[in-house]
Design a protein around this motif. Structure first.
Motif, PDB file in Angstrom:
ATOM      1  N   VAL A  17       0.831  -1.197   0.000  1.00 40.13           N
ATOM      2  CA  VAL A  17       0.000   0.000   0.000  1.00 40.13           C
ATOM      3  C   VAL A  17       0.869   1.251   0.000  1.00 40.13           C
ATOM      4  O   VAL A  17       0.595   2.210  -0.713  1.00 40.13           O
ATOM      5  CB  VAL A  17      -0.939   0.001   1.228  1.00 40.13           C
ATOM      6  CG1 VAL A  17      -1.729   1.287   1.297  1.00 40.13           C
ATOM      7  CG2 VAL A  17      -1.871  -1.199   1.168  1.00 40.13           C
ATOM      8  N   ILE A  18       1.932   1.248   0.783  1.00 40.08           N
ATOM      9  CA  ILE A  18       2.839   2.399   0.864  1.00 40.08           C
ATOM     10  C   ILE A  18       4.010   2.156  -0.078  1.00 40.08           C
ATOM     11  O   ILE A  18       4.800   1.244   0.120  1.00 40.08           O
ATOM     12  CB  ILE A  18       3.331   2.614   2.300  1.00 40.08           C
ATOM     13  CG1 ILE A  18       2.140   2.870   3.221  1.00 40.08           C
ATOM     14  CG2 ILE A  18       4.319   3.760   2.363  1.00 40.08           C
ATOM     15  CD1 ILE A  18       2.506   2.942   4.674  1.00 40.08           C
ATOM     16  N   THR A  19       4.094   2.991  -1.102  1.00 42.55           N
ATOM     17  CA  THR A  19       5.152   2.873  -2.097  1.00 42.55           C
ATOM     18  C   THR A  19       5.844   4.225  -2.236  1.00 42.55           C
ATOM     19  O   THR A  19       5.274   5.257  -1.870  1.00 42.55           O
ATOM     20  CB  THR A  19       4.567   2.439  -3.453  1.00 42.55           C
ATOM     21  OG1 THR A  19       3.624   3.424  -3.883  1.00 42.55           O
ATOM     22  CG2 THR A  19       3.898   1.071  -3.371  1.00 42.55           C
ATOM     23  N   PRO A  20       7.057   4.256  -2.771  1.00 41.58           N
ATOM     24  CA  PRO A  20       7.758   5.543  -2.940  1.00 41.58           C
ATOM     25  C   PRO A  20       6.970   6.589  -3.742  1.00 41.58           C
ATOM     26  O   PRO A  20       6.947   7.759  -3.338  1.00 41.58           O
ATOM     27  CB  PRO A  20       9.063   5.154  -3.633  1.00 41.58           C
ATOM     28  CG  PRO A  20       9.322   3.754  -3.177  1.00 41.58           C
ATOM     29  CD  PRO A  20       7.957   3.123  -3.076  1.00 41.58           C
ATOM     30  N   PRO A  21       6.302   6.231  -4.853  1.00 48.80           N
ATOM     31  CA  PRO A  21       5.527   7.275  -5.548  1.00 48.80           C
ATOM     32  C   PRO A  21       4.397   7.845  -4.694  1.00 48.80           C
ATOM     33  O   PRO A  21       4.091   9.037  -4.761  1.00 48.80           O
ATOM     34  CB  PRO A  21       4.961   6.559  -6.773  1.00 48.80           C
ATOM     35  CG  PRO A  21       5.866   5.412  -6.997  1.00 48.80           C
ATOM     36  CD  PRO A  21       6.347   4.998  -5.651  1.00 48.80           C
ATOM     37  N   CYS A  28       4.299  16.066  -1.909  1.00 49.19           N
ATOM     38  CA  CYS A  28       3.910  17.144  -2.839  1.00 49.19           C
ATOM     39  C   CYS A  28       2.642  17.845  -2.367  1.00 49.19           C
ATOM     40  O   CYS A  28       2.495  19.055  -2.552  1.00 49.19           O
ATOM     41  CB  CYS A  28       3.684  16.583  -4.241  1.00 49.19           C
ATOM     42  SG  CYS A  28       5.184  16.189  -5.132  1.00 49.19           S
ATOM     43  N   LEU A  29       1.727  17.120  -1.775  1.00 49.09           N
ATOM     44  CA  LEU A  29       0.495  17.733  -1.285  1.00 49.09           C
ATOM     45  C   LEU A  29       0.695  18.447   0.046  1.00 49.09           C
ATOM     46  O   LEU A  29      -0.011  19.407   0.355  1.00 49.09           O
ATOM     47  CB  LEU A  29      -0.600  16.675  -1.161  1.00 49.09           C
ATOM     48  CG  LEU A  29      -1.062  16.065  -2.482  1.00 49.09           C
ATOM     49  CD1 LEU A  29      -2.051  14.941  -2.217  1.00 49.09           C
ATOM     50  CD2 LEU A  29      -1.674  17.114  -3.386  1.00 49.09           C
ATOM     51  N   LEU A  30       1.661  18.000   0.834  1.00 47.85           N
ATOM     52  CA  LEU A  30       1.895  18.612   2.141  1.00 47.85           C
ATOM     53  C   LEU A  30       2.727  19.894   2.073  1.00 47.85           C
ATOM     54  O   LEU A  30       2.580  20.761   2.933  1.00 47.85           O
ATOM     55  CB  LEU A  30       2.577  17.616   3.073  1.00 47.85           C
ATOM     56  CG  LEU A  30       1.676  16.540   3.662  1.00 47.85           C
ATOM     57  CD1 LEU A  30       2.496  15.537   4.446  1.00 47.85           C
ATOM     58  CD2 LEU A  30       0.618  17.162   4.544  1.00 47.85           C
ATOM     59  N   LEU A  76       2.033  11.324 -10.432  1.00 57.75           N
ATOM     60  CA  LEU A  76       2.698  10.218  -9.738  1.00 57.75           C
ATOM     61  C   LEU A  76       1.715   9.096  -9.410  1.00 57.75           C
ATOM     62  O   LEU A  76       1.999   7.917  -9.630  1.00 57.75           O
ATOM     63  CB  LEU A  76       3.348  10.717  -8.450  1.00 57.75           C
ATOM     64  CG  LEU A  76       4.645  11.493  -8.593  1.00 57.75           C
ATOM     65  CD1 LEU A  76       4.971  12.221  -7.286  1.00 57.75           C
ATOM     66  CD2 LEU A  76       5.778  10.551  -8.972  1.00 57.75           C
ATOM     67  N   ILE A  77       0.551   9.464  -8.901  1.00 55.42           N
ATOM     68  CA  ILE A  77      -0.436   8.459  -8.506  1.00 55.42           C
ATOM     69  C   ILE A  77      -1.031   7.746  -9.721  1.00 55.42           C
ATOM     70  O   ILE A  77      -1.168   6.521  -9.713  1.00 55.42           O
ATOM     71  CB  ILE A  77      -1.552   9.101  -7.655  1.00 55.42           C
ATOM     72  CG1 ILE A  77      -0.988   9.580  -6.329  1.00 55.42           C
ATOM     73  CG2 ILE A  77      -2.710   8.145  -7.428  1.00 55.42           C
ATOM     74  CD1 ILE A  77      -0.424   8.492  -5.449  1.00 55.42           C
ATOM     75  N   THR A  78      -1.372   8.482 -10.768  1.00 50.88           N
ATOM     76  CA  THR A  78      -1.965   7.825 -11.936  1.00 50.88           C
ATOM     77  C   THR A  78      -0.969   6.901 -12.631  1.00 50.88           C
ATOM     78  O   THR A  78      -1.347   5.815 -13.086  1.00 50.88           O
ATOM     79  CB  THR A  78      -2.517   8.852 -12.943  1.00 50.88           C
ATOM     80  OG1 THR A  78      -1.500   9.779 -13.285  1.00 50.88           O
ATOM     81  CG2 THR A  78      -3.720   9.574 -12.387  1.00 50.88           C
ATOM     82  N   ARG A  79       0.304   7.301 -12.693  1.00 48.42           N
ATOM     83  CA  ARG A  79       1.303   6.421 -13.299  1.00 48.42           C
ATOM     84  C   ARG A  79       1.472   5.150 -12.475  1.00 48.42           C
ATOM     85  O   ARG A  79       1.536   4.049 -13.026  1.00 48.42           O
ATOM     86  CB  ARG A  79       2.647   7.150 -13.423  1.00 48.42           C
ATOM     87  CG  ARG A  79       3.689   6.305 -14.143  1.00 48.42           C
ATOM     88  CD  ARG A  79       4.969   7.038 -14.330  1.00 48.42           C
ATOM     89  NE  ARG A  79       5.600   7.229 -13.030  1.00 48.42           N
ATOM     90  CZ  ARG A  79       6.712   7.890 -12.834  1.00 48.42           C
ATOM     91  NH1 ARG A  79       7.318   8.472 -13.830  1.00 48.42           N
ATOM     92  NH2 ARG A  79       7.228   7.994 -11.628  1.00 48.42           N
ATOM     93  N   GLU A  80       1.487   5.307 -11.152  1.00 51.27           N
ATOM     94  CA  GLU A  80       1.632   4.121 -10.312  1.00 51.27           C
ATOM     95  C   GLU A  80       0.400   3.219 -10.395  1.00 51.27           C
ATOM     96  O   GLU A  80       0.525   2.004 -10.417  1.00 51.27           O
ATOM     97  CB  GLU A  80       1.876   4.530  -8.859  1.00 51.27           C
ATOM     98  CG  GLU A  80       2.335   3.347  -8.038  1.00 51.27           C
ATOM     99  CD  GLU A  80       1.816   3.347  -6.628  1.00 51.27           C
ATOM    100  OE1 GLU A  80       2.199   2.425  -5.908  1.00 51.27           O
ATOM    101  OE2 GLU A  80       1.033   4.224  -6.256  1.00 51.27           O
TER     102      GLU A  80
END
Length: 93
Positions: A17-21, A28-30, A76-80
């Motif tokens: 569930v937790i990945t580098p991307p 990036c959001l923080l 990042l999220i869509t590519r992952e």
């Protein structure tokens, strides 16, 4: 039927569930949130930009910067997610 060696293979177990991307997307959001909530860093009048006090132009600068960070997180999220779908056997879309 031949097997393509370059095709993504299904992982042996569940995908993490937790990945580098995802961590990078969270950062990036923080960044804009922390930059705007840390008021003591920009609660001053100088340096002025074309007569505008620092307090105002600093906040206005974060409007496009926040957009850049948000788009980066989205990409990042869509590519992952595409990679995860390919690994699960859903194929590229």
């Amino acid at each position: 039927m031949s097997i393509d060696p370059d095709a993504p293979q299904a992982p042996p177990g569940p995908l993490p569930v937790i990945t580098p991307p995802r961590v990078l997307a969270a950062v990036c959001l923080l960044v804009p949130i922390v930059a705007e909530l840390w008021v003591s860093s920009y609660a001053r009048l100088t340096p002025r930009f074309d007569g505008i006090p620092f307090f105002y132009w600093y906040q206005l600068l974060w409007v496009p910067l926040s957009a850049v960070f948000t788009v980066s997180a989205y990409l990042l999220i869509t590519r992952e997610e595409r990679q995860r779908k390919a690994l699960r056997g859903g194929g590229p879309r």
